[in-house]
Write a protein that holds these residues in place. Structure first.
Motif, PDB file in Angstrom:
ATOM      1  N   ALA A  34       8.019  53.294  48.459  1.00 14.99           N
ATOM      2  CA  ALA A  34       8.581  54.584  48.985  1.00 14.99           C
ATOM      3  C   ALA A  34       9.172  54.096  50.407  1.00 14.99           C
ATOM      4  O   ALA A  34       9.866  54.954  50.923  1.00 14.99           O
ATOM      5  N   THR A  35       8.520  52.990  50.819  1.00 16.48           N
ATOM      6  CA  THR A  35       9.203  52.698  52.103  1.00 16.48           C
ATOM      7  C   THR A  35      10.172  51.621  52.125  1.00 16.48           C
ATOM      8  O   THR A  35      10.665  51.271  53.321  1.00 16.48           O
ATOM      9  N   GLY A  36      10.684  51.348  51.235  1.00 19.16           N
ATOM     10  CA  GLY A  36      11.891  50.466  50.988  1.00 19.16           C
ATOM     11  C   GLY A  36      11.698  49.126  51.299  1.00 19.16           C
ATOM     12  O   GLY A  36      12.508  48.117  51.403  1.00 19.16           O
ATOM     13  N   GLN A  37      10.452  48.911  51.379  1.00 23.25           N
ATOM     14  CA  GLN A  37       9.945  47.301  51.727  1.00 23.25           C
ATOM     15  C   GLN A  37      10.094  46.396  50.399  1.00 23.25           C
ATOM     16  O   GLN A  37      10.012  45.114  50.318  1.00 23.25           O
ATOM     17  N   ALA A  38      10.280  46.990  49.194  1.00 20.17           N
ATOM     18  CA  ALA A  38      10.352  46.118  47.939  1.00 20.17           C
ATOM     19  C   ALA A  38      11.749  46.425  47.512  1.00 20.17           C
ATOM     20  O   ALA A  38      12.121  47.582  47.008  1.00 20.17           O
TER      21      ALA A  38
END
Length: 272
Positions: A34-38
């Motif tokens: 959801a936070t774009g960290q993956a």
């Protein structure tokens, strides 16, 4: 027909909806996506027919989760490319299913945390309030005090000093502090308790780094402080969750005194 595929932006909402069905099991991976960290390349999806029936994250941690047992062998085969993984962690049945295949080609774990109960809390079960302890968010001025305590906790947990293994350990701590996710309690000016949020979704926030300096233990400080912190955090999140080593009976007793209730079970395999 079952198949594995890489996460794409077209399927992000579907993937988050799948993970959200088990919010306490999947909070970390759901938060990363959801936070774009993956990156899309670090997330594999397993489909049973048209529906997603499993998700696996590959990074320093490998985190499998699936409804279809057939997914675990395929997820494990893909881990042959995950050379940097330092642990496998997730729901116990998922880790055991993954490891039954991966053990043939991955190195031997340095430690296995066989049973790690997952606990959850909401307002209906919380037994303390913010009136029980004057807690506060850690400030930037306190980071250099917090870092060695956090490192000591990790050494006790995994036997490795993160200040040596991770050159950015202080920076990571400072970023969590800057996000307002690190809390502490002082008694006569001395640090008596601390914890922080590690990941969060619209449904829950996962607590970690729960720590009381040894001289401050067995005085009731941790119980009152954690209860007060949870009261504040439940203003921001509908529920809270965490997981704990099954042999850590003192920590389990602390969580249950505060009002956390059992909500699942994790397992972790650690690698050198």
């Amino acid at each position: 027909m079952s198949q594995i595929e890489q996460l794409s932006s077209a399927h992000t909402a579907e993937t988050l909806a799948y993970l959200g069905r088990r919010p306490y099991d999947n909070v970390y991976v759901q938060w990363l996506i959801a936070t774009g960290q993956a990156s899309h390349g670090s997330i594999a999806l397993w489909r049973a027919g048209a529906a997603i029936a499993g998700v696996c994250y590959y990074g320093l941690q490998i985190v499998p989760s699936a409804d279809d047992e057939a997914a675990f062998a395929t997820f494990a085969e893909r881990a042959k490319r995950a050379r940097t993984a330092r642990m496998i962690v997730g729901p116990r049945t998922a880790v055991e299913g993954f490891w039954s295949t991966a053990r043939a080609f991955m190195s031997r774990p340095s430690a296995i945390r066989t049973s790690q109960p997952v606990y959850a809390l909401d307002r209906s079960t919380l037994r303390f309030s913010r009136n029980d302890a004057e807690v506060a968010r850690v400030t930037a001025a306190e980071v250099d005090e917090i870092v060695p305590h956090s490192a000591e906790m990790i050494v006790g947990e995994v036997g490795v000093d993160p200040r040596r293994s991770n050159p950015d350990f202080r920076g990571r701590t400072a970023r969590i502090v800057a996000a307002g996710w690190w809390w502490r309690y002082r008694v006569d000016g001395q640090l008596a308790f601390m914890c922080n949020i590690g990941s969060a979704t619209p449904h829950t926030a996962q607590l970690q780094g729960v720590w009381a300096p040894p001289p401050m233990r067995h005085s009731g400080f941790a119980t009152r402080a954690l209860g007060a912190i949870c009261d504040h955090l439940l203003d921001e999140f509908p529920t809270l969750c965490l997981y704990v080593n099954g042999y850590n009976t003192s920590a389990i007793a602390l969580y249950e005194r505060v009002g956390f209730v059992r909500a699942g079970e994790f397992q972790t395999l650690l690698f050198p």
